[in-house]
Write a protein that holds these residues in place. Structure first.
Motif, short mmCIF file in Angstrom:
data_model
loop_
_atom_site.label_atom_id
_atom_site.label_comp_id
_atom_site.label_asym_id
_atom_site.label_seq_id
_atom_site.Cartn_x
_atom_site.Cartn_y
_atom_site.Cartn_z
N LYS A 85 2.11 -7.37 8.21
CA LYS A 85 0.79 -7.58 7.62
C LYS A 85 0.42 -9.06 7.67
CE LYS A 85 1.16 -3.59 4.52
NZ LYS A 85 0.98 -3.09 3.13
N ASN A 86 -0.52 -9.38 8.57
CA ASN A 86 -1.02 -10.76 8.69
C ASN A 86 0.14 -11.76 8.76
OD1 ASN A 86 -3.81 -9.94 8.49
ND2 ASN A 86 -3.44 -9.66 6.30
N LEU A 87 1.12 -11.42 9.56
CA LEU A 87 2.35 -12.19 9.63
C LEU A 87 2.15 -13.44 10.49
CD1 LEU A 87 5.35 -11.98 8.75
CD2 LEU A 87 5.80 -10.87 10.95
N ASN A 88 2.52 -14.58 9.95
CA ASN A 88 2.55 -15.84 10.70
C ASN A 88 4.00 -16.26 10.82
OD1 ASN A 88 -0.22 -15.83 10.79
ND2 ASN A 88 -0.48 -17.39 9.22
N VAL A 89 4.45 -16.53 12.05
CA VAL A 89 5.84 -16.87 12.27
C VAL A 89 5.95 -18.17 13.08
CG1 VAL A 89 6.52 -14.44 12.22
CG2 VAL A 89 6.04 -15.54 14.42
N GLY A 90 7.08 -18.85 12.90
CA GLY A 90 7.31 -20.10 13.62
C GLY A 90 8.54 -20.79 13.09
N TYR A 91 8.61 -22.09 13.29
CA TYR A 91 9.78 -22.88 12.90
C TYR A 91 9.35 -24.07 12.05
CZ TYR A 91 12.41 -20.30 16.44
OH TYR A 91 13.01 -19.31 17.19
N ASP A 92 10.18 -24.38 11.04
CA ASP A 92 9.97 -25.58 10.23
C ASP A 92 8.54 -25.69 9.68
OD1 ASP A 92 12.60 -26.39 10.79
OD2 ASP A 92 11.96 -27.29 12.69
N GLY A 93 8.00 -24.55 9.27
CA GLY A 93 6.66 -24.54 8.69
C GLY A 93 5.54 -24.60 9.70
N HIS A 94 5.87 -24.70 10.98
CA HIS A 94 4.84 -24.77 12.03
C HIS A 94 4.63 -23.39 12.62
CE1 HIS A 94 2.42 -26.19 15.33
NE2 HIS A 94 3.29 -25.70 16.21
N THR A 95 3.44 -22.85 12.51
CA THR A 95 3.14 -21.50 12.97
C THR A 95 2.98 -21.48 14.49
OG1 THR A 95 2.02 -20.95 10.91
CG2 THR A 95 1.55 -19.55 12.80
N LEU A 96 3.73 -20.59 15.14
CA LEU A 96 3.62 -20.40 16.58
C LEU A 96 2.74 -19.20 16.93
CD1 LEU A 96 7.32 -21.01 17.73
CD2 LEU A 96 5.41 -22.62 17.72
N ILE A 97 2.85 -18.14 16.12
CA ILE A 97 2.07 -16.92 16.37
C ILE A 97 1.42 -16.51 15.05
CG2 ILE A 97 2.10 -14.56 17.27
CD1 ILE A 97 4.76 -15.24 18.62
N HIS A 98 0.10 -16.30 15.11
CA HIS A 98 -0.71 -16.03 13.92
C HIS A 98 -1.06 -14.54 13.81
CE1 HIS A 98 -1.75 -20.37 13.30
NE2 HIS A 98 -1.55 -20.41 14.60
N ASP A 99 -1.26 -14.11 12.57
CA ASP A 99 -1.93 -12.84 12.26
C ASP A 99 -1.36 -11.65 13.01
OD1 ASP A 99 -3.70 -14.22 10.56
OD2 ASP A 99 -4.96 -14.76 12.27
N ILE A 100 -0.05 -11.48 12.93
CA ILE A 100 0.59 -10.32 13.56
C ILE A 100 0.42 -9.13 12.63
CG2 ILE A 100 2.77 -9.38 14.41
CD1 ILE A 100 3.71 -12.33 14.71
N CYS A 101 -0.19 -8.08 13.15
CA CYS A 101 -0.41 -6.87 12.37
C CYS A 101 -0.01 -5.66 13.21
CB CYS A 101 -1.88 -6.72 11.95
SG CYS A 101 -2.46 -8.00 10.81
N SER A 102 0.85 -4.83 12.66
CA SER A 102 1.17 -3.56 13.33
C SER A 102 1.85 -2.63 12.34
CB SER A 102 2.07 -3.78 14.56
OG SER A 102 3.33 -4.24 14.18
N ASP A 103 1.66 -1.35 12.55
CA ASP A 103 2.31 -0.32 11.74
C ASP A 103 3.23 0.48 12.64
OD1 ASP A 103 1.03 -0.97 9.35
OD2 ASP A 103 -0.72 0.25 9.84
N ILE A 104 4.49 0.55 12.26
CA ILE A 104 5.50 1.23 13.06
C ILE A 104 6.02 2.42 12.27
CG2 ILE A 104 7.78 0.96 14.13
CD1 ILE A 104 7.04 -2.05 14.46
N HIS A 105 6.13 3.56 12.93
CA HIS A 105 6.49 4.80 12.25
C HIS A 105 7.98 5.10 12.36
CE1 HIS A 105 2.17 5.11 13.06
NE2 HIS A 105 2.11 5.92 12.01
N LYS A 106 8.42 5.97 11.49
CA LYS A 106 9.80 6.44 11.51
C LYS A 106 10.11 7.08 12.86
CE LYS A 106 12.92 6.90 8.19
NZ LYS A 106 14.26 6.34 8.38
N GLY A 107 11.26 6.69 13.44
CA GLY A 107 11.70 7.30 14.69
C GLY A 107 11.01 6.78 15.93
N GLU A 108 10.14 5.79 15.79
CA GLU A 108 9.50 5.22 16.97
C GLU A 108 10.38 4.16 17.63
OE1 GLU A 108 4.66 5.32 16.93
OE2 GLU A 108 5.61 3.68 15.84
N ILE A 109 10.23 4.05 18.93
CA ILE A 109 10.82 2.94 19.67
C ILE A 109 9.69 2.01 20.06
CG2 ILE A 109 12.05 2.23 21.76
CD1 ILE A 109 13.49 4.91 21.72
N VAL A 110 9.74 0.80 19.53
CA VAL A 110 8.70 -0.20 19.76
C VAL A 110 9.33 -1.39 20.47
CG1 VAL A 110 6.98 -1.71 18.69
CG2 VAL A 110 7.43 0.57 17.73
N THR A 111 8.73 -1.79 21.59
CA THR A 111 9.32 -2.84 22.41
C THR A 111 8.37 -4.02 22.56
OG1 THR A 111 10.55 -1.17 23.67
CG2 THR A 111 10.36 -3.35 24.65
#
Length: 378
Positions: A11-37
């Motif tokens: 949910k609106n995930l921001n990820v990166g290193y040392d407080g510096h965001t590399l990828i913004h606003d990641i949103c996805s819903d993954i279901h039970k038993g799904e393979i997501v690549t």
């Protein structure tokens, strides 16, 4: 799938290193038993996303919700019973056998003393057998190959009996046999045990075949997210990987090197996939060729679009017209040889017999050996 089966939410995930965001606003819903690549170019941030989901990296902002729980607030021991992780970093396991390492997958369940029960040992044996490494059980983990280590780490992850397994490039270091074996294990875990699988892969042909959903990572936002049939199309893959030195064939899931450059030397007549071996032979030899007349639903047509210097196409199930024949004759007048790679000729494509006769009358109908011999002698 129903909304109530959503198992992992980003949910609106921001990820990166040392407080510096590399990828913004990641949103996805993954279901039970799904393979997501996750797929995308090197350095795009696939591993960063996976490490953030697994708490190897601190999340800059947003949420990762596992079931109904925010993973940030989950105790590590509880998280370890629900999520197992196989990352690419080389694990330092001094003085540990492969059995010992696989057994660490049971530690979230063993209590403070870390004593294995008979049930634990049974689960360990089953995991070793699933990934075909029982013969490695007593070997020093540091003394085996990288591919074998990858399978040991997968066995450890299986031992955790997780609800979700996260893997970063699990097919690295594996030969074709063990790549297929590992992916088959993951598919069986997902479909038979309803375990959710989230992983990154470099082999996009395998990602296309095994995944329920694909997350494309490029730039500072997700590039695309959806079903493989919506993601694996020529333009999307070309743009995702900035391909300008070849092509991706979504029908076969294959990467193709560029077509030979220059004017066609040869015209190849074929049907039903019989031309494909010659297409690849001529591509390797850097001999430009023309293909046709081919129906658009013919196996040869799909590869000829990528490898041939030119192609004469006909709509499926339509008769070959005089105009189609004229185009083919024009091509025949410019090439050094016409090669019959194998044609199934019936009533609808009967005019192909005329082309063969025209080429024979001109003295340019040859088999492949004769043409290559003549070319070498020139």
């Amino acid at each position: 799938m129903n909304e109530d089966k959503i198992f992992l939410s980003l949910k609106n995930l921001n990820v990166g290193y040392d407080g510096h965001t590399l990828i913004h606003d990641i949103c996805s819903d993954i279901h039970k038993g799904e393979i997501v690549t996750l797929i995308g170019p090197n350095g795009a941030g696939k591993s960063t996303i996976l490490k953030s989901i697994t708490r190897q990296l601190s999340i800059i902002s947003g949420q990762v919700v596992l079931g109904n729980d925010d993973i940030i607030t989950m105790p590590y021991r509880l998280l370890a019973t629900r999520m197992s992780v196989v990352l690419t970093e080389h694990l330092k396991a001094e003085l540990m056998t492969c059995y010992d390492l696989v057994a660490t997958g049971r530690y979230p369940y063993t209590g403070r003393l870390g004593l294995l029960t008979d049930k634990d040992r049974e689960i360990i044996e089953e995991a070793l057998e699933q990934v075909h490494i029982k013969e490695l059980a007593d070997k020093d983990f540091n003394a085996i190959s990288d591919g074998q280590k990858q399978r040991v780490l997968l066995a450890r992850a299986i031992c955790q009996e997780p609800e979700i397994i996260i893997l970063d490039e699990p097919t690295s270091y594996l030969d074709v046999h063990h790549k297929l074996s590992l992916l088959s294990i993951l598919r069986r875990m997902a479909k038979e045990k309803n375990i959710t699988v989230v992983m990154s892969l470099h082999e996009i042909d395998l990602a296309q075949k095994i995944s329920d959903k694909i997350i494309c990572v490029k730039g500072d936002h997700l590039f695309a997210y959806g079903r493989p049939e919506d993601i694996f199309i020529k333009d999307s893959i070309r743009e995702l990987y900035d391909i300008d030195n070849g092509s991706f064939d979504p029908l076969y899931g294959s990467i193709e090197l560029p077509a030979p450059k220059g004017d066609p030397e040869v015209m190849i007549l074929s049907t039903s996939g019989n031309g494909i071996p010659l297409y690849r032979l001529f591509q390797k030899a850097e001999i430009p060729f023309h293909a046709g007349i081919l129906y658009e639903n013919d196996l040869d047509h799909h590869l000829a679009r990528d490898l041939a210097a030119g192609i004469i196409s006909v709509k499926p199930f339509m008769p070959i017209s005089e105009n189609d024949l004229d185009q083919a004759r024009n091509v025949m007048s410019t090439v050094k040889a016409v090669i019959n790679a194998g044609m199934d000729i019936g009533s609808i494509n009967a005019p192909m017999e005329e082309l063969l006769k025209d080429a024979e009358d001109k003295g340019i109908l040859m088999d492949i050996e004769s043409y290559l011999k003549k070319r070498r002698e020139q």
